[in-house]
Design a protein around this motif. Structure first.
Motif, short mmCIF file in Angstrom:
data_model
loop_
_atom_site.label_atom_id
_atom_site.label_comp_id
_atom_site.label_asym_id
_atom_site.label_seq_id
_atom_site.Cartn_x
_atom_site.Cartn_y
_atom_site.Cartn_z
N UNK A 95 0.85 -1.19 0.00
CA UNK A 95 0.00 0.00 0.00
C UNK A 95 0.89 1.25 0.00
N UNK A 96 1.90 1.25 0.84
CA UNK A 96 2.81 2.38 0.91
C UNK A 96 3.52 2.64 -0.42
N UNK A 97 3.92 1.57 -1.07
CA UNK A 97 4.59 1.72 -2.37
C UNK A 97 3.63 2.27 -3.42
N UNK A 98 2.40 1.78 -3.43
CA UNK A 98 1.40 2.28 -4.38
C UNK A 98 1.07 3.74 -4.10
N UNK A 99 1.02 4.10 -2.83
CA UNK A 99 0.78 5.49 -2.42
C UNK A 99 1.86 6.40 -3.00
N UNK A 101 3.46 6.03 -5.61
CA UNK A 101 3.31 6.10 -7.07
C UNK A 101 1.98 6.73 -7.47
N UNK A 102 1.25 7.27 -6.49
CA UNK A 102 -0.06 7.90 -6.73
C UNK A 102 -1.09 6.93 -7.32
N UNK A 103 -0.94 5.66 -7.02
CA UNK A 103 -1.89 4.64 -7.48
C UNK A 103 -2.88 4.35 -6.35
N UNK A 104 -3.71 5.35 -6.07
CA UNK A 104 -4.57 5.31 -4.90
C UNK A 104 -5.65 4.24 -4.98
N UNK A 105 -6.22 4.04 -6.13
CA UNK A 105 -7.29 3.04 -6.27
C UNK A 105 -6.77 1.64 -5.97
N UNK A 138 -6.69 8.38 4.32
CA UNK A 138 -5.80 9.22 3.51
C UNK A 138 -5.93 8.89 2.01
N UNK A 139 -6.01 7.62 1.68
CA UNK A 139 -6.13 7.23 0.27
C UNK A 139 -7.46 7.70 -0.33
N UNK A 140 -8.53 7.58 0.44
CA UNK A 140 -9.83 8.08 -0.05
C UNK A 140 -9.80 9.60 -0.20
N UNK A 141 -9.17 10.29 0.75
CA UNK A 141 -9.06 11.75 0.66
C UNK A 141 -8.33 12.15 -0.62
N UNK A 142 -7.22 11.48 -0.89
CA UNK A 142 -6.45 11.79 -2.09
C UNK A 142 -7.19 11.43 -3.37
N UNK A 143 -8.14 10.50 -3.26
CA UNK A 143 -8.95 10.11 -4.41
C UNK A 143 -10.18 10.99 -4.57
N UNK A 144 -10.33 11.95 -3.66
CA UNK A 144 -11.48 12.85 -3.73
C UNK A 144 -12.76 12.28 -3.14
N UNK A 145 -12.66 11.15 -2.44
CA UNK A 145 -13.83 10.50 -1.82
C UNK A 145 -13.87 10.92 -0.35
#
Length: 176
Positions: A95-99, A101-105, A138-145
């Motif tokens: 998850x941290x690695x994907x974060x 890379x901005x791969x939030x979904x 945090x991931x949902x926030x960055x995804x606009x959700x």
């Protein structure tokens, strides 16, 4: 690590923060070896040293107390449950690695799996649940959700308020 600890004890004595730090970081090695008694001893001694040095309300003492509780919990789980928690730990690293890379979904999907594994084994009020929920928030926030983000971030705050208290530095980051 045990040789380093013995050398540190000779130089620093038994009540030095470096001894407590070494013990704190030695315990997970014992946990991975499933030597839970050795892990508990290391956790208890680390807790005792930090309490002596900083007092019972210091955040390092709280971290030691939580780590000891986790060691006790691990010792009571089945090998399969411990394996699942290790899998969750590995997934969270992804998850941290994907974060990064901005791969939030993609990260959300893995973080949801981490949360599910941890809740199934540890229940809904454990600090590891707060950690996974914090990632999801945090991931949902960055995804606009923002609605989903708020739900997870409030869960994180609620669990950490109870588990570590409002004076812990991690709690301060929960509020940001």
């Amino acid at each position: 690590a045990e040789k380093v600890l013995a050398s540190e004890r000779k130089v620093l004595g038994n009540l030095d923060k470096e001894i407590a730090n070494t013990l704190f970081f030695l315990a997970p090695k014992y946990e991975r070896l499933e030597d839970f008694e050795a892990a508990k001893r290391a956790r208890v001694e680390s807790l005792s040293i930090f309490t002596h040095l900083y007092g019972k309300d210091h955040y390092r003492v709280t971290d030691c107390r939580c780590a000891l509780e986790y060691t006790v919990t691990l010792s009571q789980l089945t090998a399969e449950q411990r394996s699942q928690l290790e899998r969750a730990h590995t997934l969270l690293a992804q998850v941290g690695e994907l974060y990064k890379k901005n791969k939030y979904s993609e990260a959300i999907t893995l973080a949801e799996e981490v949360l599910g594994i941890r809740q199934a084994i540890l229940g809904k009020r454990h600090r590891d649940i707060a950690n996974a929920a914090g990632w999801l928030g945090e991931l949902h926030r960055l995804s606009g959700k923002y609605g989903e983000a708020e739900q997870f971030l409030l869960q994180t705050i609620d669990i950490d308020r109870e588990a570590i208290g409002e004076t812990h530095p991690v709690f301060a980051t929960d509020l940001n």
